[in-house]
Design a protein around this motif. Sequence first.
Motif, PDB file in Angstrom:
ATOM      1  N   LYS A   1     -10.984  -1.330   6.705  1.00  0.00           N
ATOM      2  CA  LYS A   1     -12.264  -0.634   6.529  1.00  0.00           C
ATOM      3  C   LYS A   1     -12.393  -0.104   5.099  1.00  0.00           C
ATOM      4  O   LYS A   1     -13.468  -0.184   4.483  1.00  0.00           O
ATOM      5  CB  LYS A   1     -12.363   0.522   7.533  1.00  0.00           C
ATOM      6  CG  LYS A   1     -13.696   1.274   7.491  1.00  0.00           C
ATOM      7  CD  LYS A   1     -14.856   0.364   7.879  1.00  0.00           C
ATOM      8  CE  LYS A   1     -16.161   1.122   7.916  1.00  0.00           C
ATOM      9  NZ  LYS A   1     -17.312   0.240   8.242  1.00  0.00           N
ATOM     10  N   LYS A   2     -11.312   0.414   4.563  1.00  0.00           N
ATOM     11  CA  LYS A   2     -11.329   1.035   3.234  1.00  0.00           C
ATOM     12  C   LYS A   2     -11.538   0.012   2.121  1.00  0.00           C
ATOM     13  O   LYS A   2     -12.351   0.218   1.210  1.00  0.00           O
ATOM     14  CB  LYS A   2     -10.020   1.786   3.009  1.00  0.00           C
ATOM     15  CG  LYS A   2      -9.897   2.460   1.647  1.00  0.00           C
ATOM     16  CD  LYS A   2      -8.569   3.187   1.541  1.00  0.00           C
ATOM     17  CE  LYS A   2      -8.414   3.851   0.175  1.00  0.00           C
ATOM     18  NZ  LYS A   2      -7.097   4.562   0.064  1.00  0.00           N
ATOM     19  N   TYR A   3     -10.818  -1.109   2.193  1.00  0.00           N
ATOM     20  CA  TYR A   3     -10.841  -2.066   1.080  1.00  0.00           C
ATOM     21  C   TYR A   3     -11.725  -3.282   1.332  1.00  0.00           C
ATOM     22  O   TYR A   3     -12.210  -3.905   0.386  1.00  0.00           O
ATOM     23  CB  TYR A   3      -9.415  -2.540   0.774  1.00  0.00           C
ATOM     24  CG  TYR A   3      -8.520  -1.448   0.236  1.00  0.00           C
ATOM     25  CD1 TYR A   3      -8.847  -0.762  -0.924  1.00  0.00           C
ATOM     26  CD2 TYR A   3      -7.336  -1.114   0.881  1.00  0.00           C
ATOM     27  CE1 TYR A   3      -8.024   0.233  -1.432  1.00  0.00           C
ATOM     28  CE2 TYR A   3      -6.502  -0.118   0.383  1.00  0.00           C
ATOM     29  CZ  TYR A   3      -6.855   0.554  -0.771  1.00  0.00           C
ATOM     30  OH  TYR A   3      -6.043   1.540  -1.256  1.00  0.00           O
TER      31      TYR A   3
ATOM     32  N   GLY B   1      -1.144   8.582   2.834  1.00  0.00           N
ATOM     33  CA  GLY B   1      -2.349   8.419   3.634  1.00  0.00           C
ATOM     34  C   GLY B   1      -2.143   7.470   4.788  1.00  0.00           C
ATOM     35  O   GLY B   1      -1.065   6.899   4.989  1.00  0.00           O
ATOM     36  N   ASN B   2      -3.174   7.272   5.576  1.00  0.00           N
ATOM     37  CA  ASN B   2      -3.118   6.400   6.740  1.00  0.00           C
ATOM     38  C   ASN B   2      -2.973   4.949   6.294  1.00  0.00           C
ATOM     39  O   ASN B   2      -3.819   4.413   5.577  1.00  0.00           O
ATOM     40  CB  ASN B   2      -4.410   6.581   7.545  1.00  0.00           C
ATOM     41  CG  ASN B   2      -4.276   6.020   8.938  1.00  0.00           C
ATOM     42  OD1 ASN B   2      -3.507   5.092   9.167  1.00  0.00           O
ATOM     43  ND2 ASN B   2      -5.023   6.567   9.870  1.00  0.00           N
TER      44      ASN B   2
ATOM     45  N   ASP C   1     -14.616  -3.894  10.081  1.00  0.00           N
ATOM     46  CA  ASP C   1     -14.159  -3.219  11.299  1.00  0.00           C
ATOM     47  C   ASP C   1     -13.343  -4.198  12.140  1.00  0.00           C
ATOM     48  O   ASP C   1     -13.838  -5.259  12.523  1.00  0.00           O
ATOM     49  CB  ASP C   1     -15.345  -2.707  12.113  1.00  0.00           C
ATOM     50  CG  ASP C   1     -16.096  -1.584  11.409  1.00  0.00           C
ATOM     51  OD1 ASP C   1     -15.423  -0.649  10.929  1.00  0.00           O
ATOM     52  OD2 ASP C   1     -17.340  -1.641  11.329  1.00  0.00           O
TER      53      ASP C   1
ATOM     54  N   ASP D   1     -14.253  -3.238   3.870  1.00  0.00           N
ATOM     55  CA  ASP D   1     -15.449  -2.807   4.594  1.00  0.00           C
ATOM     56  C   ASP D   1     -15.612  -3.637   5.866  1.00  0.00           C
ATOM     57  O   ASP D   1     -16.695  -4.116   6.197  1.00  0.00           O
ATOM     58  CB  ASP D   1     -16.694  -2.913   3.708  1.00  0.00           C
ATOM     59  CG  ASP D   1     -17.886  -2.178   4.312  1.00  0.00           C
ATOM     60  OD1 ASP D   1     -17.646  -1.254   5.119  1.00  0.00           O
ATOM     61  OD2 ASP D   1     -19.040  -2.538   4.007  1.00  0.00           O
TER      62      ASP D   1
ATOM     63  N   GLU E   1       0.827  -1.208   0.000  1.00  0.00           N
ATOM     64  CA  GLU E   1       0.000   0.000   0.000  1.00  0.00           C
ATOM     65  C   GLU E   1       0.860   1.257   0.000  1.00  0.00           C
ATOM     66  O   GLU E   1       0.531   2.251  -0.651  1.00  0.00           O
ATOM     67  CB  GLU E   1      -0.933  -0.004   1.212  1.00  0.00           C
ATOM     68  CG  GLU E   1      -1.932   1.135   1.244  1.00  0.00           C
ATOM     69  CD  GLU E   1      -2.947   1.080   0.110  1.00  0.00           C
ATOM     70  OE1 GLU E   1      -3.588   2.114  -0.145  1.00  0.00           O
ATOM     71  OE2 GLU E   1      -3.086   0.009  -0.521  1.00  0.00           O
TER      72      GLU E   1
ATOM     73  N   LYS F   1      -6.087  -1.311  10.466  1.00  0.00           N
ATOM     74  CA  LYS F   1      -7.488  -1.026  10.761  1.00  0.00           C
ATOM     75  C   LYS F   1      -8.122  -0.149   9.687  1.00  0.00           C
ATOM     76  O   LYS F   1      -9.246  -0.397   9.235  1.00  0.00           O
ATOM     77  CB  LYS F   1      -7.580  -0.340  12.128  1.00  0.00           C
ATOM     78  CG  LYS F   1      -8.991   0.015  12.565  1.00  0.00           C
ATOM     79  CD  LYS F   1      -8.994   0.623  13.954  1.00  0.00           C
ATOM     80  CE  LYS F   1     -10.412   0.941  14.409  1.00  0.00           C
ATOM     81  NZ  LYS F   1     -10.436   1.461  15.797  1.00  0.00           N
ATOM     82  N   THR F   2      -7.393   0.872   9.248  1.00  0.00           N
ATOM     83  CA  THR F   2      -7.905   1.793   8.232  1.00  0.00           C
ATOM     84  C   THR F   2      -8.037   1.105   6.878  1.00  0.00           C
ATOM     85  O   THR F   2      -9.047   1.279   6.178  1.00  0.00           O
ATOM     86  CB  THR F   2      -6.957   3.003   8.108  1.00  0.00           C
ATOM     87  OG1 THR F   2      -6.824   3.619   9.387  1.00  0.00           O
ATOM     88  CG2 THR F   2      -7.493   4.013   7.111  1.00  0.00           C
ATOM     89  N   LEU F   3      -7.033   0.319   6.499  1.00  0.00           N
ATOM     90  CA  LEU F   3      -7.063  -0.354   5.196  1.00  0.00           C
ATOM     91  C   LEU F   3      -8.152  -1.423   5.159  1.00  0.00           C
ATOM     92  O   LEU F   3      -8.790  -1.634   4.118  1.00  0.00           O
ATOM     93  CB  LEU F   3      -5.700  -0.969   4.893  1.00  0.00           C
ATOM     94  CG  LEU F   3      -4.536   0.022   4.759  1.00  0.00           C
ATOM     95  CD1 LEU F   3      -3.243  -0.723   4.472  1.00  0.00           C
ATOM     96  CD2 LEU F   3      -4.810   1.052   3.679  1.00  0.00           C
TER      97      LEU F   3
END
Length: 406
Positions: free
Chosen positions: A367-369, A358-359, A373, A371, A286, A363-365
Motif C-alpha cells: 500500500k505504501k510503495y 515501522g510496520n 491493496d 498504492d 526494507e 500488505k503495508t509495504l
Amino acid sequence: MAPITPMQQYLASLASLVEPAESLEKHGYITRPLSEEDLLGKQRCTGCGKTMSRLSRRRRPPLVEPTRLDPANNQLPAISQPHYPSTPAQMVAEDDEAPTATPQQEPRIHCRFHPGDLINRVWICCNQSPSAPLCSGAYQHSPRSQGLRELIELHQCYPTPWTPPRGNNICEAVALDCEMGTAASGDPELIRVTLVNYFSKTVILDNIVKPDVPMQHLNTRYSGVTWADMKNARKQGTSLKGKAGAREKIWKHVGPHTLVVGHGVNNDLRSLRWIHTLVVDSYVTEFGRVKLKEAEELKLKKAEEQKLKEAEAKTGNLTTLDASKNSEDLKIPDSGTLTTPNDPAATTNEPPRVRKPGNLLLKTLAKKYLDRDIQTQGKKGHDSLEDAIAARDLVHRNVVDLVGRM
C-alpha cells in the motif's frame, strides 16, 4: 506491472540487493544442512509440545512423570520424598536446574500442559474451556521419542542441486511465496507453493501441496487453502506430493545461480526444506532501510545536542547566580548524576525507549510503495500468487531506484 526487460544494468542492480550469508542467518535463514544437534533440537516436548531447541540447553537431568495439578491452586500436590526416574537425553529450559525439594519448598514445575484434546471447545482432560489454566505438569521437559532417520525425513534441508540447465527452463530470477498449515506435531507444513518468472511475470507453479504428515489444521484464515481445495487438487491430479515433490518441480526452473525474490523468504524456504542463498528479500531490504534511517536520525540528533552544548558553554548560560536560583529545581542523587524531578529516569533508572522499526508487513509495504491493496479477503486468507507478485513489484521498485541513481 508489465514484464521487465533483463538488461545488464538492471541485472547488476538486482544482484546488488542479494543479502550476504551472514545477514541471511541473522534473519533466520538456513544456509547449510542441519547437523545432528540441530535435528535433535527439532524434537518437541511430549507435554507442552514446544521444540527442544527453543526450550532448552542440553543436559541429562532426571525426569518425573506428568502429574495432574491441584485445581485449587494450579500447583502439583505436595510430595514429601520426591522420586525422579531418570531417562536419557533430557533437555531442560534455559536457566532451569534439576528439580530439588526441601520440607519447606516443593520442586518447581517446568512443563505445563493439557494432556487431553480440545474437542468442541472443551479440554477433555479437565472439562474446561480453551482459556482454562493448564491442568497437568512435569518437573522437566521430555522430548518425544524420534530416531535420527525420522528427524532427517521430517526436517533436513537440501541445497539447490548443481544440475546442468535443460533447454531454457532455468530462470534468471523468480518470485516465490508459500502457504503453510499446521501439522499434528505443531510444526508449520507446506500446503501451497507459487513460483513466478520475475522478468516475464509468467506463473511457473501455483499448486496445492499434499502434506506428507498428519495435519492439525490448514490455517485457512491466513493460508487461504481449504480441505475442499485439497480434495479437488488431488482429484484433478494437480497437487504436488509433499515438500520433496514441490522442490523437484521448483528445481526444474531454479538453479544455483537463480535469484529468488520474495517477502520473508526464509519462511518459504524453511517450509520447502530448501537451502538457497541467492535471495532478494523485500522484508530484509526494507528492514535495512528502516535501520539505516534510524541510525542517520540518531546521528543528527547527537550532532545537534553537541552543538547545543558547545553553544551553552560559549555563552556561559549557567552562571553562579542562575545555579543558586535554580538549585531548588535540581536533585543530585547519591550517584552524582544530575537529574530533574520531572525526569522519568530519575525514579525508574531505565534507559530511554528506542523507537521500533515501522510496520514491515507485505500488505503495508504494498500500500505504501505500490498504492496496491492486497490480502483483502479477510478470513478467506491470503493468495500466494498475489503475494508473490507484490513482493516482485516491491523489489522491482528498489531496482529502478538504484538504476536511477547510477
